[in-house]
Design an enzyme around this catalytic site. Structure first.
Site, PDB file in Angstrom:
ATOM      1  N   THR A  59       0.817  -1.224   0.000  1.00 15.95           N
ATOM      2  CA  THR A  59       0.000   0.000   0.000  1.00 15.95           C
ATOM      3  C   THR A  59       0.845   1.266   0.000  1.00 15.95           C
ATOM      4  OG1 THR A  59      -1.801  -1.124   1.128  1.00 15.95           O
ATOM      5  CG2 THR A  59      -1.729   1.258   1.363  1.00 15.95           C
ATOM      6  N   THR A  75       1.549  -4.866   3.995  1.00 14.00           N
ATOM      7  CA  THR A  75       1.376  -5.288   5.384  1.00 14.00           C
ATOM      8  C   THR A  75       0.792  -6.696   5.503  1.00 14.00           C
ATOM      9  OG1 THR A  75      -0.817  -4.272   5.523  1.00 14.00           O
ATOM     10  CG2 THR A  75       1.064  -2.918   6.203  1.00 14.00           C
ATOM     11  N   ASP A  76       0.078  -7.150   4.451  1.00 12.47           N
ATOM     12  CA  ASP A  76      -0.667  -8.412   4.592  1.00 12.47           C
ATOM     13  C   ASP A  76       0.239  -9.601   4.917  1.00 12.47           C
ATOM     14  OD1 ASP A  76      -3.017  -7.108   4.136  1.00 12.47           O
ATOM     15  OD2 ASP A  76      -3.230  -7.742   2.047  1.00 12.47           O
TER      16      ASP A  76
HETATM   17  N1  ASP Z   1      -2.774  -5.630   0.334  1.00 15.14           N
HETATM   18  C1  ASP Z   1      -1.714  -4.730   0.747  1.00 15.14           C
HETATM   19  C2  ASP Z   1      -0.409  -5.519   0.695  1.00 15.14           C
HETATM   20  O1  ASP Z   1      -0.182  -6.333   1.553  1.00 15.14           O
HETATM   21  C3  ASP Z   1      -1.990  -4.213   2.117  1.00 15.14           C
HETATM   22  C4  ASP Z   1      -0.967  -3.243   2.666  1.00 15.14           C
HETATM   23  O2  ASP Z   1       0.111  -3.054   2.183  1.00 15.14           O
HETATM   24  O3  ASP Z   1      -1.300  -2.601   3.692  1.00 15.14           O
HETATM   25  O4  ASP Z   1       0.354  -5.358  -0.217  1.00 15.14           O
END
Ligand code: ASP
Length: 365
Positions: free
Chosen positions: A19, A117-118
């Site tokens: 993100t 983050t995932d």
């Molecule tokens: N879907 C995103 C990822 O993991 C979520 C994020 O980065 O917060 O790339």
């Protein structure tokens, strides 16, 4: 030199996606090649506009304003192509990242990895095991809101990760998010909406960033004394199963079939499971065949103990107690330990011992 100032720190920022550098598209947020670099160049806290954006080895070179008199950080950004939503990460991406870190170890004071983050804690856990003898800080960070948005958490996270990697170097794989530095293989994503997205239920933060950066020195590991070696051989044949009341033998039997080589068994409470003869027989048969079955708790805090008959029965069936490993760290550790069988000749006994021994602070001893 910039005027009379001395630039003291050189970092490499490896941008894998997530993100932090995404843009909204017709089907939702998606990675956008080059977008983060443009935003960094136009964000005065991340790049001093008085200094031109440089270039080294084909990579853009940014310079922060001074953190303190005479103390700036210069960082190159290596942007991978394609950038990924971390939901799309595969073992081959871990291998590439680990190889790049190993190859570039001697050229920089530290490393920041930008990541979605995932699956950030899976990657942090895997890197902590793959990067043997790595003596420099590797700080993973990302954001819940892209850097390009007016209100975001990306700026604080990225600036904090740069500051920690450069000015408070901790020779571990860590995760910096929402003012806290966590050991990477102890962290978990616990909130899909809040900016405080990660916690570390069984280990306090290694550092907290308030007015000052407060390090928790007692928890920080000494640099790994082993010679530098990047272990990229990981088994892809690992799985996880969260036990639930009424699980059938047929479900378990199917899961335990080849090619499965390792299973993270998420059990109740302090490591307990049903004392059903059919399930225990299946677990025993699989572990006799060489499948490594690692017991971790479904609870977010605490560890597997042998206090109950219902837990002992699992151990007697060959299930290995995983202490206070998170299930993410358990998956990564299993993949690594199983992957070494062919290249390092580790026997089952060695594998079991390694699974139950803290390698890089991932479990309490
Ligand atoms: N879907 C995103 C990822 O993991 C979520 C994020 O980065 O917060 O790339």
């Amino acid at each position: 030199m910039i005027g009379a100032e001395v630039i003291q720190h050189n970092l490499l920022v490896l941008h894998t996606g997530g993100t932090i550098g995404m843009r909204p598209g017709p089907r939702g947020f998606a990675p956008s090649q080059g977008a983060l670099l443009k935003t960094i160049a136009g964000t005065p806290q991340l790049h001093d506009p008085a200094v031109g954006v440089g270039e080294r080895g084909g990579r853009p070179l940014f310079t922060t304003p001074p953190f303190a008199a005479g103390v700036r950080v210069r960082y190159e950004v290596l942007e991978y192509a394609p950038l990924l939503d971390s939901a799309n990460l595969e073992l081959s991406h871990w291998a590439r990242l680990a190889e790049d870190l190993g190859r570039l170890h001697d050229h920089y004071d530290g490393f920041v990895v930008l990541h979605g983050t995932d699956t950030m804690v899976f990657t942090a856990s895997a890197l902590s095991f793959m990067l043997e003898g790595f003596a420099k800080p590797v700080v993973l960070t990302g954001a819940q809101i892209p850097l390009g948005r007016l209100r975001n958490d990306a700026l604080g996270n990225l600036l904090g990760a740069i500051e920690i990697a450069a000015l408070h170097p901790i020779p571990e794989v860590t995760l910096f998010f929402h003012h806290r530095l966590l050991r990477g293989n102890r962290a978990r994503k616990h909130d899909a909406s809040s900016l405080d997205a990660f916690d570390s239920p069984n280990l306090p933060p290694l550092a907290t960033v308030g007015i000052h950066v407060q390090l928790n020195d007692a928890l920080i590991l000494p640099a790994d004394p082993r010679p530098l070696r990047v272990r990229t051989e990981l088994s892809p044949h690992v799985g996880s199963l969260r036990l639930y009341p009424g699980i059938t033998g047929a479900v378990l039997e199917n899961l335990l079939r080849p090619p499965l080589e390792g299973l993270v068994l998420e059990t109740y409470g302090a490591g307990n499971g049903p004392e059903r003869a059919d399930l225990l027989a299946l677990l025993r048969e699989a572990s006799t065949r060489g499948v490594l079955i690692l017991n971790v708790t479904q609870c977010s805090r605490g560890h597997v103990r042998g206090d109950y008959q219902a837990g002992r029965a699992l151990a007697e069936a060959g299930v290995i107690a995983g202490g206070d490993l998170t299930s993410e760290a358990a998956m990564a550790k299993l993949a690594l330990v199983l992957g070494q069988r062919a290249c390092s000749g580790w026997t089952r006994d060695v594998q079991v011992r390694l699974l139950q021994t803290p390698l890089r602070g991932e479990m309490s001893g």
